[in-house]
Design an enzyme around this catalytic site. Structure first.
Site, short mmCIF file in Angstrom:
data_model
loop_
_atom_site.label_atom_id
_atom_site.label_comp_id
_atom_site.label_asym_id
_atom_site.label_seq_id
_atom_site.Cartn_x
_atom_site.Cartn_y
_atom_site.Cartn_z
N ARG A 185 0.84 -1.21 0.00
CA ARG A 185 0.00 0.00 0.00
C ARG A 185 0.87 1.24 0.00
O ARG A 185 0.79 2.09 0.90
CB ARG A 185 -0.97 -0.06 1.16
CG ARG A 185 -2.11 -0.97 0.73
CD ARG A 185 -3.03 -1.29 1.80
NE ARG A 185 -4.38 -1.43 1.27
CZ ARG A 185 -5.42 -1.73 1.99
NH1 ARG A 185 -5.29 -1.92 3.27
NH2 ARG A 185 -6.60 -1.84 1.45
N ASP A 213 -4.65 -0.88 -6.08
CA ASP A 213 -5.05 -1.41 -4.78
C ASP A 213 -6.47 -1.98 -4.84
O ASP A 213 -7.46 -1.31 -4.53
CB ASP A 213 -4.94 -0.27 -3.75
CG ASP A 213 -5.17 -0.74 -2.33
OD1 ASP A 213 -5.62 -1.89 -2.15
OD2 ASP A 213 -4.93 0.05 -1.40
N SER A 249 -8.54 -2.09 -1.62
CA SER A 249 -9.26 -0.85 -1.30
C SER A 249 -10.48 -0.66 -2.19
O SER A 249 -11.55 -0.29 -1.70
CB SER A 249 -8.34 0.37 -1.46
OG SER A 249 -7.42 0.41 -0.40
N TYR A 304 -1.56 -0.31 9.89
CA TYR A 304 -2.59 -1.26 10.29
C TYR A 304 -2.70 -1.29 11.81
O TYR A 304 -1.79 -0.84 12.52
CB TYR A 304 -2.24 -2.67 9.80
CG TYR A 304 -2.43 -2.84 8.32
CD1 TYR A 304 -3.68 -3.11 7.79
CD2 TYR A 304 -1.35 -2.74 7.44
CE1 TYR A 304 -3.86 -3.27 6.42
CE2 TYR A 304 -1.52 -2.90 6.07
CZ TYR A 304 -2.78 -3.17 5.57
OH TYR A 304 -2.96 -3.32 4.22
N GLN A 318 -1.33 2.89 -5.48
CA GLN A 318 -2.73 3.18 -5.11
C GLN A 318 -3.72 2.79 -6.20
O GLN A 318 -4.80 2.28 -5.91
CB GLN A 318 -2.89 4.66 -4.78
CG GLN A 318 -2.64 4.93 -3.30
CD GLN A 318 -2.80 6.37 -2.92
OE1 GLN A 318 -3.03 7.22 -3.74
NE2 GLN A 318 -2.66 6.63 -1.64
P1 NAD Z 1 -8.41 -3.59 7.53
O1 NAD Z 1 -9.46 -4.13 6.63
O2 NAD Z 1 -7.19 -4.39 7.80
O3 NAD Z 1 -9.10 -3.26 8.95
C1 NAD Z 1 -10.22 -2.42 9.03
C2 NAD Z 1 -10.09 -1.51 10.22
O4 NAD Z 1 -10.25 -2.25 11.43
C3 NAD Z 1 -8.75 -0.79 10.35
O5 NAD Z 1 -8.97 0.61 10.29
C4 NAD Z 1 -8.23 -1.23 11.70
O6 NAD Z 1 -7.53 -0.21 12.39
C5 NAD Z 1 -9.51 -1.59 12.43
N1 NAD Z 1 -9.35 -2.46 13.61
C6 NAD Z 1 -8.54 -3.55 13.74
N2 NAD Z 1 -8.68 -4.06 14.98
C7 NAD Z 1 -9.62 -3.30 15.63
C8 NAD Z 1 -10.21 -3.36 16.91
N3 NAD Z 1 -9.84 -4.27 17.81
N4 NAD Z 1 -11.13 -2.44 17.24
C9 NAD Z 1 -11.50 -1.47 16.33
N5 NAD Z 1 -10.98 -1.37 15.10
C10 NAD Z 1 -10.06 -2.29 14.75
O7 NAD Z 1 -7.97 -2.14 7.11
P2 NAD Z 1 -7.93 -1.42 5.70
O8 NAD Z 1 -9.25 -0.85 5.40
O9 NAD Z 1 -7.33 -2.35 4.73
O10 NAD Z 1 -6.94 -0.22 6.02
C11 NAD Z 1 -5.86 -0.38 6.93
C12 NAD Z 1 -4.95 0.81 6.91
O11 NAD Z 1 -4.32 0.95 5.64
C13 NAD Z 1 -5.64 2.13 7.17
O12 NAD Z 1 -4.78 2.93 7.93
C14 NAD Z 1 -5.81 2.73 5.82
O13 NAD Z 1 -5.92 4.14 5.83
C15 NAD Z 1 -4.49 2.28 5.18
N6 NAD Z 1 -4.56 2.25 3.72
C16 NAD Z 1 -3.55 2.85 3.02
C17 NAD Z 1 -3.59 2.86 1.64
C18 NAD Z 1 -2.50 3.49 0.83
O14 NAD Z 1 -2.51 3.40 -0.35
N7 NAD Z 1 -1.54 4.11 1.43
C19 NAD Z 1 -4.63 2.25 0.97
C20 NAD Z 1 -5.63 1.63 1.72
C21 NAD Z 1 -5.57 1.63 3.11
#
Ligand code: NAD
Length: 403
Positions: A147, A155, A158, A251, A152
């Site tokens: 990521r 992805d 996402s 994460y 992006q």
């Molecule tokens: P994910 O599907 O792995 O998890 C979903 C959400 O659940 C996350 O926000 C996580 O913090 C939360 N979570 C985990 N355990 C928890 C708990 N015990 N209680 C409450 N919440 C909990 O996550 P995702 O949607 O794939 O995204 C993960 C991270 O990656 C985020 O910070 C997102 O902004 C980032 N991201 C970055 C890019 C990039 O291109 N840079 C792209 C997509 C996502």
């Protein structure tokens, strides 16, 4: 044969073939998805048009896009050839684009050196991974694309989580016996529904935005404090609880047993006051954390709804059953399977764009397939190649070690 890229247009990052240069013999095949309930397709006519303009032959299996409302004639108009059978589709194809991982029968039909790109769900698919290794198939897993900013547009996790988050809010509204918005009518005033989102990653943020647009009062919580700003920017209230568990690479980390109990207690009050709870909490490679206990479900309002997007990885609610709707003490608990497939037109469009971007790394400026997968994104997402499993944790798991 070299194509002077600078001298002509680039179609979606892939060089356009000048008219005086003969067809390049790169063939991309797009099979019909066979997994039950899978309505998506790995490419769409817009993307086909870009690829064919670049001199690539695109073959689409008959009816591959029908469930997503991309009929064969739309692919033909975009320059694709429709293959009547799987054999015809795969004959001489160097690249196969898919949504779901191929099954054993499909791998059997792939020739040595064929490149397969799609979600591979490797951890639950070790036998097929071994089969691809043995058949010397090359597989890129889109869920392994790092990521980083440059990736992006590739992805797919996402883009599909966006579709899933949207559908979760719609399912919540559909199953809720209340209106989401506040209404002032001649028949009285209706209070807006209370929607709580647990986990504010990509899917959670989309669920927040959708529930807000439908007029609900929305609250959200995530163990990553950094998520608070994004939640507030969507007009929702962020629940400031005591746990902050920002892990590696943005994460969440897994909570300690004490933190888990504390989180369940803290979340319980907000859950019991909500009309709809959408849970999306996940920790990559692990079982989903339990945020809502059976005891908390019993405290919820009659008619309340839980949509558990983490159902596939074990569920964020103790009552959830993957792929089923359960009723417990007047509460409806949904454990939906493959929500992006319920909005297949747009989820396919987004997925196809992700693949189009990914292909720009695999096809060089001369329109040929690259042979060295040294690019950071290719190297990270390369699961199987030349008779070896290249992804360390999956290789360890297959040799009996820990992933
Ligand atoms: P994910 O599907 O792995 O998890 C979903 C959400 O659940 C996350 O926000 C996580 O913090 C939360 N979570 C985990 N355990 C928890 C708990 N015990 N209680 C409450 N919440 C909990 O996550 P995702 O949607 O794939 O995204 C993960 C991270 O990656 C985020 O910070 C997102 O902004 C980032 N991201 C970055 C890019 C990039 O291109 N840079 C792209 C997509 C996502």
């Amino acid at each position: 044969m070299s194509i002077p890229v600078s001298a002509h247009e680039v179609a979606g990052g892939i060089p356009v073939r000048p008219k005086d240069i003969p067809h390049i013999s790169l063939v991309i095949a797009v099979p019909k998805e066979l997994a039950p309930g899978e309505c998506r397709v790995a490419t769409v006519p817009d993307v086909v048009q870009k690829l064919t303009k670049a001199g690539i032959e695109v073959r689409v299996e008959h009816d591959a896009g029908t469930s997503a409302y991309y009929e064969d004639h739309l692919f033909t108009a975009a320059g694709a050839k429709i293959a009547a059978s799987r054999t015809e589709l795969l004959k001489g194809a160097q690249i196969v684009l898919c949504v779901q991982p191929p099954d054993a029968d499909e791998v059997d039909q792939l020739g040595e050196g064929t490149i397969v790109i799609g979600f591979m769900n490797a951890i639950h698919n070790l036998e097929v991974i071994a089969q691809m290794r043995d058949r010397k198939v090359t597989a890129f897993a889109l869920e392994l694309v790092p990521r980083i900013t440059r990736a992006q547009s590739m992805d797919a996790l996402s883009s599909q989580a966006t579709a899933g988050g949207y559908m979760a809010a719609i399912l919540g509204a559909e199953n809720c016996p209340k209106f989401f918005p506040m209404l002032t009518t001649a028949a009285g005033t209706i209070r807006p529904a209370m929607v709580l989102i647990l986990g504010a990653g990509v899917a959670g943020l989309m669920a927040i935005a959708t529930a807000k647009r439908l007029g609900a009062i929305v609250e959200a919580y995530d163990v990553r404090r950094a998520a608070g700003e994004q939640v507030r920017s969507l007009g929702a209230r962020f629940l400031e609880l005591e746990i902050n568990a920002e892990g590696q690479g943005g994460y969440a980390r897994e909570l300690t047993p004490e933190e888990k109990v504390k989180e369940q207690q803290m979340v319980s009050t907000a859950v019991s006051q909500a009309d709809v709870v959408i849970t999306t909490a996940n920790i990559p490679g692990r079982k989903a954390p339990v945020l809502i206990t059976r005891e908390t479900v019993a405290k919820m309002r009659p008619g309340a709804v839980i949509v558990d997007l983490a159902a596939e990885s074990g569920g964020n609610c103790e009552v959830t059953q993957f792929g089923r709707t359960v009723r417990e003490k007047g509460v409806t608990v949904l454990g939906p399977q493959n929500l992006p497939a319920r909005i297949p037109f747009h989820s396919s469009q987004m997925y196809a764009k992700n693949l189009q971007s990914f292909l720009t790394l695999l096809i060089d400026k001369e329109g040929k397939l690259v042979t060295e997968f040294t690019d950071e994104i290719l190297a990270a997402s390369l699961l199987v190649h030349a008779g070896e499993v290249r992804h360390g944790p999956i290789r360890d798991l297959m040799s009996g070690g820990k992933a």
